[in-house]
Motif scaffolding. Structure first.
Motif, PDB file in Angstrom:
ATOM      1  N   ILE A 189     105.166 141.631  31.755  1.00 16.66           N
ATOM      2  CA  ILE A 189     104.908 142.419  32.965  1.00 16.66           C
ATOM      3  C   ILE A 189     103.539 143.076  32.864  1.00 16.66           C
ATOM      4  N   ILE A 190     103.216 143.594  31.701  1.00 20.88           N
ATOM      5  CA  ILE A 190     101.890 144.189  31.497  1.00 20.88           C
ATOM      6  C   ILE A 190     100.810 143.128  31.680  1.00 20.88           C
ATOM      7  N   GLY A 191     101.041 141.947  31.146  1.00 21.12           N
ATOM      8  CA  GLY A 191     100.084 140.847  31.302  1.00 21.12           C
ATOM      9  C   GLY A 191      99.882 140.462  32.756  1.00 21.12           C
ATOM     10  N   LEU A 246      97.101 126.322  26.603  1.00 13.07           N
ATOM     11  CA  LEU A 246      97.299 125.942  25.206  1.00 13.07           C
ATOM     12  C   LEU A 246      98.344 126.820  24.517  1.00 13.07           C
ATOM     13  N   LYS A 247      98.422 128.079  24.919  1.00 11.47           N
ATOM     14  CA  LYS A 247      99.397 129.004  24.331  1.00 11.47           C
ATOM     15  C   LYS A 247     100.686 129.084  25.141  1.00 11.47           C
ATOM     16  N   GLU A 248     100.724 128.378  26.273  1.00 11.90           N
ATOM     17  CA  GLU A 248     101.861 128.425  27.193  1.00 11.90           C
ATOM     18  C   GLU A 248     102.178 129.867  27.595  1.00 11.90           C
ATOM     19  N   ASP A 249     101.136 130.578  27.973  1.00 10.46           N
ATOM     20  CA  ASP A 249     101.244 131.993  28.364  1.00 10.46           C
ATOM     21  C   ASP A 249     101.034 132.084  29.877  1.00 10.46           C
ATOM     22  N   TYR A 250     102.144 132.199  30.609  1.00 13.23           N
ATOM     23  CA  TYR A 250     102.092 132.117  32.064  1.00 13.23           C
ATOM     24  C   TYR A 250     101.298 133.227  32.747  1.00 13.23           C
ATOM     25  N   PRO A 251     101.349 134.464  32.292  1.00 14.78           N
ATOM     26  CA  PRO A 251     100.499 135.481  32.934  1.00 14.78           C
ATOM     27  C   PRO A 251      99.009 135.112  32.864  1.00 14.78           C
ATOM     28  N   ILE A 252      98.586 134.591  31.732  1.00 15.97           N
ATOM     29  CA  ILE A 252      97.184 134.195  31.573  1.00 15.97           C
ATOM     30  C   ILE A 252      96.874 132.981  32.447  1.00 15.97           C
ATOM     31  N   ILE A 253      97.752 132.016  32.448  1.00 14.70           N
ATOM     32  CA  ILE A 253      97.534 130.796  33.244  1.00 14.70           C
ATOM     33  C   ILE A 253      97.435 131.126  34.728  1.00 14.70           C
ATOM     34  N   ILE A 254      98.420 131.834  35.235  1.00 12.96           N
ATOM     35  CA  ILE A 254      98.506 132.085  36.677  1.00 12.96           C
ATOM     36  C   ILE A 254      97.361 132.953  37.173  1.00 12.96           C
ATOM     37  N   ALA A 296      97.957 143.357  34.530  1.00 12.13           N
ATOM     38  CA  ALA A 296      96.542 143.350  34.150  1.00 12.13           C
ATOM     39  C   ALA A 296      95.813 142.208  34.852  1.00 12.13           C
ATOM     40  N   GLY A 297      96.410 141.044  34.828  1.00  7.40           N
ATOM     41  CA  GLY A 297      95.804 139.895  35.493  1.00  7.40           C
ATOM     42  C   GLY A 297      95.729 140.068  36.994  1.00  7.40           C
ATOM     43  N   LEU A 298      96.764 140.653  37.580  1.00  8.12           N
ATOM     44  CA  LEU A 298      96.786 140.874  39.020  1.00  8.12           C
ATOM     45  C   LEU A 298      95.621 141.758  39.458  1.00  8.12           C
ATOM     46  N   PHE A 299      95.451 142.878  38.778  1.00 12.42           N
ATOM     47  CA  PHE A 299      94.387 143.803  39.173  1.00 12.42           C
ATOM     48  C   PHE A 299      92.993 143.214  38.953  1.00 12.42           C
ATOM     49  N   THR A 300      92.783 142.510  37.856  1.00  3.96           N
ATOM     50  CA  THR A 300      91.461 141.919  37.644  1.00  3.96           C
ATOM     51  C   THR A 300      91.216 140.738  38.585  1.00  3.96           C
ATOM     52  N   THR A 301      92.280 140.072  38.978  1.00  2.00           N
ATOM     53  CA  THR A 301      92.141 138.938  39.900  1.00  2.00           C
ATOM     54  C   THR A 301      91.827 139.405  41.315  1.00  2.00           C
TER      55      THR A 301
END
Length: 83
Positions: A5-7, A55-63, A10-15
């Motif tokens: 959720i934090i990821g 590569l890390k299968e990290d969905y917050p980073i991918i999306i 963080a991604g939402l606001f920077t995006t």
């Protein structure tokens, strides 16, 4: 609290940070104050973050970085369209 959720937050606001600039450029058709070099470097960075996420299968980073890539790419498109 789930760490993903934090990821996502963080991604939402920077995006979404670029959205007001896109709206302003689209409405005014004025982009002389923007740096295409900045947006080119940013595109490379968010592309690499998205690749890292895959590569890390990290969905917050991918999306969030994939969406950021599209938005910043659109901003760069507007720059060249209206310059």
């Amino acid at each position: 609290m789930n760490i993903e959720i934090i990821g996502f937050l963080a991604g939402l606001f920077t995006t979404i940070a670029i959205v007001p600039q896109i709206i302003k450029a689209y409405k005014t058709k004025k982009v002389a104050h923007l740096s295409p070099v900045f947006f080119s470097i940013l595109l490379i960075g968010v592309f690499l973050w998205a690749l890292y996420g895959f590569l890390k299968e990290d969905y917050p980073i991918i999306i969030t970085n994939s969406i950021s890539f599209l938005l910043n790419g659109y901003m760069l498109f507007l720059y060249f369209k209206y310059k």
